[in-house]
Design a protein around this motif. Structure first.
Motif, PDB file in Angstrom:
ATOM      1  N   THR A   1       0.911  -1.373   0.241  1.00 23.21           N
ATOM      2  CA  THR A   1       0.180   0.205  -0.170  1.00 23.21           C
ATOM      3  C   THR A   1       1.005   1.226  -0.078  1.00 23.21           C
ATOM      4  OG1 THR A   1      -1.916   1.245   1.560  1.00 23.21           O
ATOM      5  CG2 THR A   1      -0.354   0.276   2.650  1.00 23.21           C
ATOM      6  N   LEU A   2       0.446   1.749  -0.258  1.00 24.91           N
ATOM      7  CA  LEU A   2       0.345   3.549  -0.227  1.00 24.91           C
ATOM      8  C   LEU A   2       0.376   3.729   1.578  1.00 24.91           C
ATOM      9  CD1 LEU A   2      -0.855   5.988  -2.812  1.00 24.91           C
ATOM     10  CD2 LEU A   2       1.230   4.364  -2.873  1.00 24.91           C
ATOM     11  N   PRO A   3       1.191   4.732   1.693  1.00 21.33           N
ATOM     12  CA  PRO A   3       1.243   5.495   3.319  1.00 21.33           C
ATOM     13  C   PRO A   3       0.172   5.959   3.408  1.00 21.33           C
ATOM     14  CG  PRO A   3       3.202   6.536   2.732  1.00 21.33           C
ATOM     15  CD  PRO A   3       2.658   5.174   1.714  1.00 21.33           C
ATOM     16  N   PHE A   4      -0.423   5.295   4.304  1.00 17.92           N
ATOM     17  CA  PHE A   4      -2.130   6.867   4.115  1.00 17.92           C
ATOM     18  C   PHE A   4      -2.594   7.376   5.516  1.00 17.92           C
ATOM     19  CE2 PHE A   4      -3.725   1.989   3.870  1.00 17.92           C
ATOM     20  CZ  PHE A   4      -4.319   2.477   4.730  1.00 17.92           C
ATOM     21  N   ILE A   5      -3.335   8.399   5.449  1.00 15.76           N
ATOM     22  CA  ILE A   5      -4.103   8.556   7.395  1.00 15.76           C
ATOM     23  C   ILE A   5      -5.613   7.693   6.998  1.00 15.76           C
ATOM     24  CG2 ILE A   5      -5.031  10.807   8.800  1.00 15.76           C
ATOM     25  CD1 ILE A   5      -1.897  11.942   7.072  1.00 15.76           C
ATOM     26  N   THR A   6      -6.358   7.435   7.887  1.00 16.47           N
ATOM     27  CA  THR A   6      -7.438   7.243   8.011  1.00 16.47           C
ATOM     28  C   THR A   6      -8.437   8.257   9.624  1.00 16.47           C
ATOM     29  OG1 THR A   6      -7.399   5.308   9.360  1.00 16.47           O
ATOM     30  CG2 THR A   6      -7.786   5.202   7.604  1.00 16.47           C
ATOM     31  N   ILE A   7      -8.816   9.364   9.020  1.00 16.86           N
ATOM     32  CA  ILE A   7      -9.885  10.024  10.192  1.00 16.86           C
ATOM     33  C   ILE A   7     -11.088   9.626  10.005  1.00 16.86           C
ATOM     34  CG2 ILE A   7      -7.931  12.107   9.849  1.00 16.86           C
ATOM     35  CD1 ILE A   7      -9.825  13.067   8.455  1.00 16.86           C
ATOM     36  N   ASN A   8     -11.783  10.164  11.024  1.00 13.04           N
ATOM     37  CA  ASN A   8     -12.976  10.430  10.936  1.00 13.04           C
ATOM     38  C   ASN A   8     -13.392  12.041  10.506  1.00 13.04           C
ATOM     39  OD1 ASN A   8     -13.580   7.863  12.706  1.00 13.04           O
ATOM     40  ND2 ASN A   8     -14.430   8.917  14.345  1.00 13.04           N
ATOM     41  N   ASP A   9     -14.459  12.466   9.688  1.00 13.90           N
ATOM     42  CA  ASP A   9     -14.584  12.839   9.074  1.00 13.90           C
ATOM     43  C   ASP A   9     -15.223  14.635  10.237  1.00 13.90           C
ATOM     44  OD1 ASP A   9     -14.045  15.530   7.638  1.00 13.90           O
ATOM     45  OD2 ASP A   9     -16.470  14.507   6.859  1.00 13.90           O
ATOM     46  N   ALA A  10     -14.324  14.632  10.787  1.00 13.05           N
ATOM     47  CA  ALA A  10     -14.622  16.171  11.621  1.00 13.05           C
ATOM     48  C   ALA A  10     -13.425  17.161  11.244  1.00 13.05           C
ATOM     49  CB  ALA A  10     -14.133  16.103  13.505  1.00 13.05           C
ATOM     50  N   MET A  11     -13.498  18.462  11.100  1.00 10.90           N
ATOM     51  CA  MET A  11     -13.083  19.233  10.455  1.00 10.90           C
ATOM     52  C   MET A  11     -11.531  19.763  10.293  1.00 10.90           C
ATOM     53  SD  MET A  11     -14.554  20.659   7.889  1.00 10.90           S
ATOM     54  CE  MET A  11     -13.076  21.884   6.983  1.00 10.90           C
ATOM     55  N   ILE A  12     -11.626  19.359  12.496  1.00 11.83           N
ATOM     56  CA  ILE A  12     -10.051  19.904  12.945  1.00 11.83           C
ATOM     57  C   ILE A  12      -9.434  18.752  12.620  1.00 11.83           C
ATOM     58  CG2 ILE A  12     -10.842  20.890  14.974  1.00 11.83           C
ATOM     59  CD1 ILE A  12     -10.989  17.974  17.180  1.00 11.83           C
TER      60      ILE A  12
ATOM     61  N   PRO B   1       1.939  14.574   3.591  1.00 14.92           N
ATOM     62  CA  PRO B   1       1.683  14.148   2.174  1.00 14.92           C
ATOM     63  C   PRO B   1       1.924  13.081   1.776  1.00 14.92           C
ATOM     64  CG  PRO B   1       4.159  14.172   2.786  1.00 14.92           C
ATOM     65  CD  PRO B   1       3.467  14.456   4.281  1.00 14.92           C
ATOM     66  N   VAL B   2      -0.242  12.830   1.925  1.00 12.20           N
ATOM     67  CA  VAL B   2       0.024  11.582   1.542  1.00 12.20           C
ATOM     68  C   VAL B   2      -1.736  11.033   1.656  1.00 12.20           C
ATOM     69  CG1 VAL B   2       1.545  10.541   3.141  1.00 12.20           C
ATOM     70  CG2 VAL B   2      -0.789  11.069   4.638  1.00 12.20           C
ATOM     71  N   PRO B   3      -2.397  10.499   1.065  1.00 13.06           N
ATOM     72  CA  PRO B   3      -3.867  10.286   0.588  1.00 13.06           C
ATOM     73  C   PRO B   3      -4.456  10.483   1.630  1.00 13.06           C
ATOM     74  CG  PRO B   3      -2.627   8.454  -0.219  1.00 13.06           C
ATOM     75  CD  PRO B   3      -1.339   9.628   0.021  1.00 13.06           C
ATOM     76  N   ILE B   4      -5.958  10.705   2.195  1.00 13.57           N
ATOM     77  CA  ILE B   4      -6.119  10.145   3.603  1.00 13.57           C
ATOM     78  C   ILE B   4      -7.543   9.550   3.467  1.00 13.57           C
ATOM     79  CG2 ILE B   4      -7.839  12.053   4.979  1.00 13.57           C
ATOM     80  CD1 ILE B   4      -5.145  14.119   4.019  1.00 13.57           C
ATOM     81  N   ILE B   5      -8.011   9.085   4.483  1.00  8.95           N
ATOM     82  CA  ILE B   5      -9.185   8.487   4.485  1.00  8.95           C
ATOM     83  C   ILE B   5      -9.821   8.551   4.717  1.00  8.95           C
ATOM     84  CG2 ILE B   5     -10.486   5.828   3.667  1.00  8.95           C
ATOM     85  CD1 ILE B   5      -8.564   6.742   1.202  1.00  8.95           C
ATOM     86  N   LEU B   6     -11.449   8.962   4.389  1.00  7.34           N
ATOM     87  CA  LEU B   6     -12.303   9.353   5.159  1.00  7.34           C
ATOM     88  C   LEU B   6     -13.997   8.135   4.803  1.00  7.34           C
ATOM     89  CD1 LEU B   6     -13.838  13.394   4.066  1.00  7.34           C
ATOM     90  CD2 LEU B   6     -12.029  12.187   5.958  1.00  7.34           C
ATOM     91  N   GLY B   7     -14.162   8.641   6.584  1.00  7.64           N
ATOM     92  CA  GLY B   7     -15.400   7.505   6.372  1.00  7.64           C
ATOM     93  C   GLY B   7     -14.944   6.379   7.255  1.00  7.64           C
TER      94      GLY B   7
ATOM     95  N   ASP C   1      -4.609  13.087  -2.596  1.00 14.10           N
ATOM     96  CA  ASP C   1      -6.138  12.986  -2.302  1.00 14.10           C
ATOM     97  C   ASP C   1      -6.644  13.221  -1.184  1.00 14.10           C
ATOM     98  OD1 ASP C   1      -5.700  13.925  -5.256  1.00 14.10           O
ATOM     99  OD2 ASP C   1      -5.793  12.180  -5.780  1.00 14.10           O
ATOM    100  N   PHE C   2      -8.075  12.919  -0.774  1.00  9.28           N
ATOM    101  CA  PHE C   2      -8.884  12.695   0.241  1.00  9.28           C
ATOM    102  C   PHE C   2      -9.648  10.842  -1.117  1.00  9.28           C
ATOM    103  CE2 PHE C   2      -8.026  16.636   1.638  1.00  9.28           C
ATOM    104  CZ  PHE C   2      -8.197  15.889   3.372  1.00  9.28           C
ATOM    105  N   TYR C   3      -9.833  10.169  -0.042  1.00  9.16           N
ATOM    106  CA  TYR C   3     -11.085   9.417  -0.321  1.00  9.16           C
ATOM    107  C   TYR C   3     -11.733   9.135   0.404  1.00  9.16           C
ATOM    108  CZ  TYR C   3      -7.098   8.369  -3.457  1.00  9.16           C
ATOM    109  OH  TYR C   3      -6.576   8.247  -4.838  1.00  9.16           O
ATOM    110  N   GLU C   4     -13.540   7.925   0.124  1.00 10.34           N
ATOM    111  CA  GLU C   4     -14.150   7.779   0.977  1.00 10.34           C
ATOM    112  C   GLU C   4     -14.437   6.547   0.675  1.00 10.34           C
ATOM    113  OE1 GLU C   4     -18.030   9.808   1.029  1.00 10.34           O
ATOM    114  OE2 GLU C   4     -18.437   9.501  -0.789  1.00 10.34           O
ATOM    115  N   VAL C   5     -14.834   5.993   1.628  1.00 11.21           N
ATOM    116  CA  VAL C   5     -14.658   4.224   1.967  1.00 11.21           C
ATOM    117  C   VAL C   5     -16.034   4.270   1.281  1.00 11.21           C
ATOM    118  CG1 VAL C   5     -15.202   1.894   3.171  1.00 11.21           C
ATOM    119  CG2 VAL C   5     -13.340   3.750   3.287  1.00 11.21           C
ATOM    120  N   VAL C   6     -17.076   3.050   0.248  1.00 13.97           N
ATOM    121  CA  VAL C   6     -17.901   2.928  -0.008  1.00 13.97           C
ATOM    122  C   VAL C   6     -18.177   1.309   0.185  1.00 13.97           C
ATOM    123  CG1 VAL C   6     -17.726   4.459  -1.484  1.00 13.97           C
ATOM    124  CG2 VAL C   6     -17.217   2.910  -2.933  1.00 13.97           C
TER     125      VAL C   6
END
Length: 402
Positions: free
Chosen positions: A142-153, A162-168, A243-248
């Protein structure tokens, strides 16, 4: 070039990898490694960075904590022993565990209580702003990436890296540690640094830790040995993908049937419609449309066979930030079929028969993620209503665009 200190051959059984208290006021950062026992990269990276910090006597502001997660599982190099420690952080489940007698507790329940005690004490005795980072690796490349719960902070802080971010992903997983922290309103990021046992996964974790210290204000950029090198390490490993991505979609494994992921997939791999992804018993699991594979499972333990994700357009992110800024979500309960489920006005109850004109993506724009009750009702939880924006308002990154 990122130099990795030679890791100790034996997994340590001390919970605290390191604690540094600076002479000046500053943030409090809690880093977790090894919540899953077969993921050693985060632990090794924390050992490396805390050794460096101790050796170099760098000027730290605030408090830094490095915490080992599931110690028994780390010793056995298993994801977990009795149950997944990263699927247990649910308020009702924690209360249930706390009411048990010691002999009744499973291994992971004991670990949860010990970690919870540390977190609770730090939140009481140390000063905000608080930052929580949970370090992981995956069974696939995998590429390194961040996962977050989608709050603006979370969104504002995570986009500094400098890595992709996964929401949701919290919409599909129940009980991760960081979802529990998010419900308390603090900045919390999961960082997946690469594939298990790859040296580059350790390097990526080390770089992520140094950047976290700088971006949070715990350490001046000039004090970090080769800050630009660490930034470029992540940038290169992520192939310039921010880029930002979301789980579907999440494929939940049906244990009775036997799950086998087709070999060779990696996270962020685009696949066309009709691609055979996995087999479960005699059933073939194929992509129903062009999609992106995320975290395919190539290990024995785990509840998710794979996820599918899609890229979020920049206009949608900007529109989402604007709607939250004007607090559009405050008016939702006035719409037909929508009411508050709790007195704190943090969770919406949506009757799909009445509110069928509202789609899931609309709620996502406002920061809501859903949990299905039945075919006609869903609960929508909003991270913005619990986010402690006030304690981050003076942070330099808070003023950036969402």
């Amino acid at each position: 070039m990122i130099q990795v200190l030679k890791p100790e051959h034996k997994i340590q059984t001390k919970r605290i990898i390191g604690h540094i208290e600076g002479e000046e006021k500053g943030p409090t950062l809690l880093f977790f490694g090894g919540i899953h026992g077969n993921e050693h990269a985060g632990v090794l990276a924390l050992e490396h960075v805390f050794q460096k910090l101790d050796k170099e006597s760098l000027h730290i502001k605030g408090n830094l904590f490095g915490i080992r997660g599931n110690l028994p599982a780390l010793l056995e190099e298993k994801r977990y022993i009795d149950s997944d420690l990263n699927r247990m952080w649910i308020k009702s489940k924690i209360l249930e565990i706390q009411q048990k007698q010691e002999p009744e507790l499973t291994i992971e329940e004991r670990e949860l209580l010990k970690i919870l005690k540390i977190i609770s004490k730090i939140l009481i005795t140390k000063a905000p702003p608080f930052y929580f980072v949970d370090l992981h690796t995956t069974s696939s490349k995998t590429l390194p990436f961040i996962t977050i719960n989608d709050a603006m902070i979370n969104r504002k802080f995570s986009r500094l890296f400098p890595v992709p971010i996964i929401l949701g992903i919290e919409e599909y997983l129940e009980g991760p540690l960081l979802s529990y922290i998010n419900e308390k309103g603090y900045v919390s990021l999961g960082f997946e640094s690469g594939q298990h046992n790859e040296l580059n996964a350790i390097k990526n974790s080390i770089s992520f830790l140094w950047l976290s210290l700088v971006f949070s204000g715990a350490l001046n950029k000039e004090a970090v040995p080769d800050f630009e090198g660490h930034f470029k390490q992540l940038q290169k490993s992520a192939r310039n993908n921010t880029d930002f991505y979301e789980v579907v979609h999440r494929h939940a494994i049906q244990k009775v049937n036997g799950f086998h992921m087709k070999k060779g997939f990696r996270s962020f791999e685009k696949v066309p419609k009709g691609t055979l992804l996995a087999k479960e018993g005699e059933r073939e699991l194929k992509a129903t449309k062009d999609t992106i594979v995320f975290m395919p499972l190539y290990q024995e333990q785990g509840e998710e066979g794979f996820f599918l994700i899609r890229k979020i357009p920049k206009w949608a992110l900007a529109w989402s930030a604007f709607l939250r800024r004007i607090q559009m979500q405050a008016f939702l309960s006035y719409l037909p079929g929508i009411s508050w489920e709790d007195e704190q006005k943090q969770v919406l109850l949506v009757n799909l028969k009445v509110a069928k004109f509202l789609t899931k993506p609309f709620f996502h724009l406002l920061g809501y993620r859903n949990r299905t009750l039945d075919k006609n009702r869903i609960l929508m939880q909003n991270r913005e209503r619990t986010a402690k924006n006030g304690i981050y308002r003076n942070e330099w990154w808070y003023k950036t665009k969402g």
